[in-house]
Scaffold this motif. Structure first.
Motif, PDB file in Angstrom:
ATOM      1  N   LYS A 140      -4.529  -9.066  -2.672  1.00 34.83           N
ATOM      2  CA  LYS A 140      -5.781  -8.832  -3.338  1.00 34.83           C
ATOM      3  C   LYS A 140      -5.795  -7.819  -4.000  1.00 34.83           C
ATOM      4  CE  LYS A 140      -8.134 -11.138   0.322  1.00 34.83           C
ATOM      5  NZ  LYS A 140      -8.922 -11.069   1.826  1.00 34.83           N
ATOM      6  N   ARG A 141      -5.404  -6.598  -3.763  1.00 33.73           N
ATOM      7  CA  ARG A 141      -5.597  -5.406  -4.623  1.00 33.73           C
ATOM      8  C   ARG A 141      -4.731  -5.399  -6.006  1.00 33.73           C
ATOM      9  NH1 ARG A 141      -2.000  -1.800  -5.157  1.00 33.73           N
ATOM     10  NH2 ARG A 141      -0.829  -1.935  -3.293  1.00 33.73           N
ATOM     11  N   GLU A 142      -3.599  -5.973  -5.831  1.00 35.08           N
ATOM     12  CA  GLU A 142      -2.728  -6.073  -7.106  1.00 35.08           C
ATOM     13  C   GLU A 142      -3.445  -7.155  -8.075  1.00 35.08           C
ATOM     14  OE1 GLU A 142       1.118  -6.961  -6.110  1.00 35.08           O
ATOM     15  OE2 GLU A 142       1.490  -4.696  -5.215  1.00 35.08           O
ATOM     16  N   LEU A 143      -4.059  -8.261  -7.450  1.00 33.80           N
ATOM     17  CA  LEU A 143      -4.592  -9.188  -8.259  1.00 33.80           C
ATOM     18  C   LEU A 143      -5.949  -8.822  -8.846  1.00 33.80           C
ATOM     19  CD1 LEU A 143      -4.834 -12.282  -9.000  1.00 33.80           C
ATOM     20  CD2 LEU A 143      -6.046 -12.758  -7.172  1.00 33.80           C
ATOM     21  N   SER A 144      -6.668  -8.159  -8.329  1.00 34.13           N
ATOM     22  CA  SER A 144      -7.882  -7.359  -8.880  1.00 34.13           C
ATOM     23  C   SER A 144      -7.629  -6.382  -9.773  1.00 34.13           C
ATOM     24  CB  SER A 144      -8.622  -6.655  -7.492  1.00 34.13           C
ATOM     25  OG  SER A 144      -9.856  -5.949  -8.014  1.00 34.13           O
ATOM     26  N   GLU A 145      -6.513  -5.466  -9.739  1.00 29.82           N
ATOM     27  CA  GLU A 145      -6.096  -4.758 -10.622  1.00 29.82           C
ATOM     28  C   GLU A 145      -5.595  -5.605 -12.169  1.00 29.82           C
ATOM     29  OE1 GLU A 145      -2.999  -2.365  -8.756  1.00 29.82           O
ATOM     30  OE2 GLU A 145      -4.587  -1.111  -7.706  1.00 29.82           O
TER      31      GLU A 145
ATOM     32  N   ILE B  59      -6.623  -8.441 -12.809  1.00 30.20           N
ATOM     33  CA  ILE B  59      -7.740  -9.164 -13.718  1.00 30.20           C
ATOM     34  C   ILE B  59      -8.518  -8.087 -14.123  1.00 30.20           C
ATOM     35  CG2 ILE B  59      -9.901 -10.214 -13.027  1.00 30.20           C
ATOM     36  CD1 ILE B  59      -8.439 -11.735 -10.667  1.00 30.20           C
ATOM     37  N   LYS B  60      -8.849  -7.096 -13.711  1.00 26.75           N
ATOM     38  CA  LYS B  60      -9.429  -6.083 -14.544  1.00 26.75           C
ATOM     39  C   LYS B  60      -8.879  -5.456 -15.786  1.00 26.75           C
ATOM     40  CE  LYS B  60     -11.600  -3.863 -10.662  1.00 26.75           C
ATOM     41  NZ  LYS B  60     -11.561  -2.714  -9.519  1.00 26.75           N
ATOM     42  N   GLU B  61      -7.397  -5.458 -15.622  1.00 29.14           N
ATOM     43  CA  GLU B  61      -6.494  -5.062 -16.775  1.00 29.14           C
ATOM     44  C   GLU B  61      -6.541  -6.126 -17.863  1.00 29.14           C
ATOM     45  OE1 GLU B  61      -1.952  -5.143 -17.652  1.00 29.14           O
ATOM     46  OE2 GLU B  61      -2.495  -3.862 -16.166  1.00 29.14           O
ATOM     47  N   LYS B  62      -6.635  -7.596 -17.463  1.00 27.39           N
ATOM     48  CA  LYS B  62      -6.612  -8.606 -18.506  1.00 27.39           C
ATOM     49  C   LYS B  62      -8.069  -8.877 -18.954  1.00 27.39           C
ATOM     50  CE  LYS B  62      -2.458 -10.022 -17.996  1.00 27.39           C
ATOM     51  NZ  LYS B  62      -1.384 -10.104 -19.121  1.00 27.39           N
TER      52      LYS B  62
END
Length: 152
Positions: free
Chosen positions: A103-108, A110-113
């Motif tokens: 979840k943490r890595e996916l959130s990061e 998504i924010k980056e993209k």
């Protein structure tokens, strides 16, 4: 001493009560699981903890399963009869569950993209000449006549 005084005598009374209520094997397993639960709640900088050696196969399997459920890292070290499971922490955030890490890595990600790089506004909508600038940006290298032809 009286009740609730703590200390070794109180611990022995509690252990005796657990053994009487659960039986020796279940009481031992409950104690192992409690140790793992306490270790899971400890800070990520906590030192490694050695579980008792001499566990039977069922107890070892339960320890491994409970460690997995609580996201506690564990490792078996040594040879019989000194073979033991060690619980350990490997640094800040290292003991987060796979789901939490995902979840943490996916959130990061998504924010980056979703963060587009800053681009200069070449069209400047509302400023005189914006239509020409828009079509120049949309159809580079096509003159006014070509635009009319393409629109027809």
């Amino acid at each position: 001493g009286g009740k609730g005084g703590g200390g070794a005598a109180g611990d022995e009374d509690g252990a005796a009560a657990r053994i009487a209520a659960l039986g020796r094997d279940d009481a031992a397993l409950l104690e192992l699981l409690e140790t793992i639960r306490e270790f899971a709640a400890a800070p990520d900088c906590a030192p490694a903890k050695k579980m008792p050696s001499g566990l039977n196969g069922f107890q070892r399997a339960m320890v491994h399963q409970y460690c997995e459920e609580l996201c506690v890292r564990e490792e078996t070290r040594g040879e019989e009869p000194d073979r033991a499971i060690w619980l350990y922490k490997v640094g800040e955030g290292a003991n987060e569950s796979a789901a939490e890490r995902f979840k943490r890595e996916l959130s990061e990600l998504i924010k980056e993209k979703n963060t587009a790089p800053e681009q200069e506004d070449e069209v400047r909508l509302g400023v005189p000449g914006w239509k020409d600038r828009y079509y120049d940006a949309k159809f580079p290298g096509v003159d006014d006549a070509g635009r009319r032809e393409g629109a027809a």
